[in-house]
Scaffold this motif. Structure first.
Motif, PDB file in Angstrom:
ATOM      1  N   GLY A  55      -9.281  -0.220  12.816  1.00 22.42           N
ATOM      2  CA  GLY A  55      -8.469   0.436  11.790  1.00 22.42           C
ATOM      3  C   GLY A  55      -7.050  -0.125  11.753  1.00 22.42           C
ATOM      4  N   GLU A  56      -6.465  -0.356  12.918  1.00 21.24           N
ATOM      5  CA  GLU A  56      -5.121  -0.943  12.988  1.00 21.24           C
ATOM      6  C   GLU A  56      -5.118  -2.348  12.399  1.00 21.24           C
ATOM      7  OE1 GLU A  56      -3.825  -0.719  17.067  1.00 21.24           O
ATOM      8  OE2 GLU A  56      -4.085   1.464  17.101  1.00 21.24           O
ATOM      9  N   ARG A  57      -6.165  -3.116  12.710  1.00 19.55           N
ATOM     10  CA  ARG A  57      -6.281  -4.464  12.162  1.00 19.55           C
ATOM     11  C   ARG A  57      -6.358  -4.400  10.638  1.00 19.55           C
ATOM     12  NH1 ARG A  57     -11.078  -8.477  14.043  1.00 19.55           N
ATOM     13  NH2 ARG A  57      -9.580  -9.049  15.659  1.00 19.55           N
ATOM     14  N   LEU A  58      -7.195  -3.528  10.140  1.00 16.87           N
ATOM     15  CA  LEU A  58      -7.371  -3.411   8.687  1.00 16.87           C
ATOM     16  C   LEU A  58      -6.081  -2.973   8.008  1.00 16.87           C
ATOM     17  CD1 LEU A  58      -9.074  -3.488   6.137  1.00 16.87           C
ATOM     18  CD2 LEU A  58      -9.901  -1.197   6.707  1.00 16.87           C
ATOM     19  N   LEU A  59      -5.393  -2.012   8.581  1.00 19.96           N
ATOM     20  CA  LEU A  59      -4.135  -1.543   7.984  1.00 19.96           C
ATOM     21  C   LEU A  59      -3.093  -2.662   7.964  1.00 19.96           C
ATOM     22  CD1 LEU A  59      -3.915   2.057   9.468  1.00 19.96           C
ATOM     23  CD2 LEU A  59      -4.438   1.409   7.098  1.00 19.96           C
ATOM     24  N   ALA A  60      -3.015  -3.453   9.029  1.00 19.50           N
ATOM     25  CA  ALA A  60      -2.049  -4.555   9.074  1.00 19.50           C
ATOM     26  C   ALA A  60      -2.400  -5.624   8.037  1.00 19.50           C
ATOM     27  CB  ALA A  60      -2.006  -5.161  10.472  1.00 19.50           C
ATOM     28  N   GLU A  87     -14.325 -13.676   0.326  1.00 15.09           N
ATOM     29  CA  GLU A  87     -14.151 -15.030   0.837  1.00 15.09           C
ATOM     30  C   GLU A  87     -14.388 -15.115   2.328  1.00 15.09           C
ATOM     31  OE1 GLU A  87     -10.181 -15.901  -0.461  1.00 15.09           O
ATOM     32  OE2 GLU A  87     -10.867 -16.513  -2.442  1.00 15.09           O
ATOM     33  N   ASP A  88     -14.837 -14.027   2.933  1.00 17.32           N
ATOM     34  CA  ASP A  88     -15.052 -13.971   4.381  1.00 17.32           C
ATOM     35  C   ASP A  88     -13.744 -14.159   5.159  1.00 17.32           C
ATOM     36  OD1 ASP A  88     -16.848 -13.379   6.437  1.00 17.32           O
ATOM     37  OD2 ASP A  88     -17.194 -15.488   6.895  1.00 17.32           O
ATOM     38  N   SER A  89     -12.650 -13.696   4.552  1.00 13.86           N
ATOM     39  CA  SER A  89     -11.344 -13.750   5.216  1.00 13.86           C
ATOM     40  C   SER A  89     -11.269 -12.625   6.253  1.00 13.86           C
ATOM     41  CB  SER A  89     -10.232 -13.572   4.184  1.00 13.86           C
ATOM     42  OG  SER A  89     -10.258 -12.247   3.670  1.00 13.86           O
ATOM     43  N   GLY A  90     -10.203 -12.622   7.013  1.00 17.47           N
ATOM     44  CA  GLY A  90      -9.998 -11.545   7.972  1.00 17.47           C
ATOM     45  C   GLY A  90      -9.957 -10.184   7.288  1.00 17.47           C
ATOM     46  N   LEU A  91      -9.277 -10.117   6.149  1.00 13.62           N
ATOM     47  CA  LEU A  91      -9.219  -8.862   5.398  1.00 13.62           C
ATOM     48  C   LEU A  91     -10.602  -8.474   4.896  1.00 13.62           C
ATOM     49  CD1 LEU A  91      -7.721  -6.500   4.071  1.00 13.62           C
ATOM     50  CD2 LEU A  91      -7.144  -8.046   2.168  1.00 13.62           C
ATOM     51  N   GLN A 110     -13.186   6.684   7.383  1.00  9.35           N
ATOM     52  CA  GLN A 110     -13.001   7.216   6.036  1.00  9.35           C
ATOM     53  C   GLN A 110     -11.521   7.416   5.723  1.00  9.35           C
ATOM     54  OE1 GLN A 110     -15.599  10.649   6.336  1.00  9.35           O
ATOM     55  NE2 GLN A 110     -17.229   9.592   5.226  1.00  9.35           N
ATOM     56  N   GLN A 111     -10.754   7.907   6.710  1.00  9.86           N
ATOM     57  CA  GLN A 111      -9.319   8.105   6.507  1.00  9.86           C
ATOM     58  C   GLN A 111      -8.604   6.778   6.274  1.00  9.86           C
ATOM     59  OE1 GLN A 111      -8.273  10.146  10.100  1.00  9.86           O
ATOM     60  NE2 GLN A 111      -8.818  12.162   9.291  1.00  9.86           N
ATOM     61  N   ASN A 112      -8.903   5.772   7.108  1.00  6.63           N
ATOM     62  CA  ASN A 112      -8.273   4.461   6.947  1.00  6.63           C
ATOM     63  C   ASN A 112      -8.647   3.835   5.614  1.00  6.63           C
ATOM     64  OD1 ASN A 112      -6.810   4.294   9.352  1.00  6.63           O
ATOM     65  ND2 ASN A 112      -8.562   3.509  10.483  1.00  6.63           N
ATOM     66  N   PHE A 113      -9.905   3.925   5.259  1.00  5.43           N
ATOM     67  CA  PHE A 113     -10.375   3.341   4.012  1.00  5.43           C
ATOM     68  C   PHE A 113      -9.698   4.033   2.829  1.00  5.43           C
ATOM     69  CE2 PHE A 113     -13.311   0.116   2.959  1.00  5.43           C
ATOM     70  CZ  PHE A 113     -13.773   0.375   1.679  1.00  5.43           C
ATOM     71  N   ALA A 114      -9.610   5.352   2.866  1.00  2.00           N
ATOM     72  CA  ALA A 114      -8.964   6.104   1.784  1.00  2.00           C
ATOM     73  C   ALA A 114      -7.480   5.750   1.683  1.00  2.00           C
ATOM     74  CB  ALA A 114      -9.140   7.604   2.003  1.00  2.00           C
ATOM     75  N   LEU A 115      -6.823   5.604   2.817  1.00  3.11           N
ATOM     76  CA  LEU A 115      -5.396   5.254   2.822  1.00  3.11           C
ATOM     77  C   LEU A 115      -5.161   3.908   2.154  1.00  3.11           C
ATOM     78  CD1 LEU A 115      -2.446   5.691   3.684  1.00  3.11           C
ATOM     79  CD2 LEU A 115      -3.056   4.660   5.888  1.00  3.11           C
ATOM     80  N   ILE A 116      -5.968   2.942   2.490  1.00  2.00           N
ATOM     81  CA  ILE A 116      -5.817   1.606   1.910  1.00  2.00           C
ATOM     82  C   ILE A 116      -6.051   1.648   0.408  1.00  2.00           C
ATOM     83  CG2 ILE A 116      -6.879  -0.693   1.841  1.00  2.00           C
ATOM     84  CD1 ILE A 116      -7.377  -0.182   4.909  1.00  2.00           C
ATOM     85  N   GLN A 117      -7.075   2.362  -0.009  1.00  2.00           N
ATOM     86  CA  GLN A 117      -7.358   2.470  -1.439  1.00  2.00           C
ATOM     87  C   GLN A 117      -6.179   3.125  -2.170  1.00  2.00           C
ATOM     88  OE1 GLN A 117     -10.112   0.962  -2.777  1.00  2.00           O
ATOM     89  NE2 GLN A 117     -10.354   0.281  -0.672  1.00  2.00           N
TER      90      GLN A 117
END
Length: 182
Positions: A55-60, A87-91, A110-117
């Motif tokens: 989650g930390e990786r995804l948020l960054a 593109e199979d990137s880190g993101l 779900q919380q991390n995904f919702a925050l990013i959206q």
């Protein structure tokens, strides 16, 4: 060479993408990362710790993408649609792995995904001045991403440069002043 901690997190991410949450056991992650279970537990004492780190990786990665979106000379809306390809990137990898966890009802995922959206939508809305137009642009980009990420190799096709340009022209129409006032 990546650190043991990064290899472990990369392995967790890969297993989630390829085989899903059930297959992402501590033993499977340790084996895939080529570390002992003790080595895994040293860095990540539980599967929840792995989820937190992912989650930390995804948020960054998402924060960096948001910076790029905001700074893009063509504007955030065009950036969002134009970059909505897998593109199979880190993101991309972090997004798909987190989506796999969210689909299984994992609350932190779900919380991390919702925050990013929400952050992407806020960025678009701020640039476009309309929640409705921002949502339409976001859904267009999300649909492109979904098609590219989840249906690759199944008969769906990547957008040609001509098709992408036509979609970007639709984005331009959506964000024209006449449309925003309507």
């Amino acid at each position: 060479m990546a650190s043991s901690k990064e290899r472990i997190l990369d392995s967790f991410e890969s297993i989630l993408i390829r085989d899903g949450e059930r297959a992402a056991t501590m033993e499977a992650v340790a084996a895939a990362a080529d570390v002992s279970k003790g080595g895994l537990l040293y860095h990540f004492p539980s599967k929840e710790a792995l989820v937190d780190a992912l989650g930390e990786r995804l948020l960054a990665l998402s924060a960096r993408d948001r910076e790029l979106m905001t700074a893009d000379p063509e504007g955030p809306a065009r950036y969002y649609v134009r970059t909505s390809v897998f593109e199979d990137s880190g993101l991309d990898r972090a997004l798909v792995a987190m989506a796999r966890l969210a689909q299984q009802g994992h609350p932190k995922a779900q919380q991390n995904f919702a925050l990013i959206q929400e952050l992407w939508l806020e960025t678009l809305e701020s640039a476009l001045g309309s929640h409705t137009v921002a949502r339409a642009v976001k859904l267009m980009g999300d649909g492109l991403y979904y098609d590219a990420a989840f249906f690759a190799g199944s008969g769906s096709h990547q957008q040609s440069s001509d098709e992408m340009e036509q979609l970007l022209e639709l984005v331009d129409l959506l964000q024209s002043p006449q449309r925003r006032d309507a």
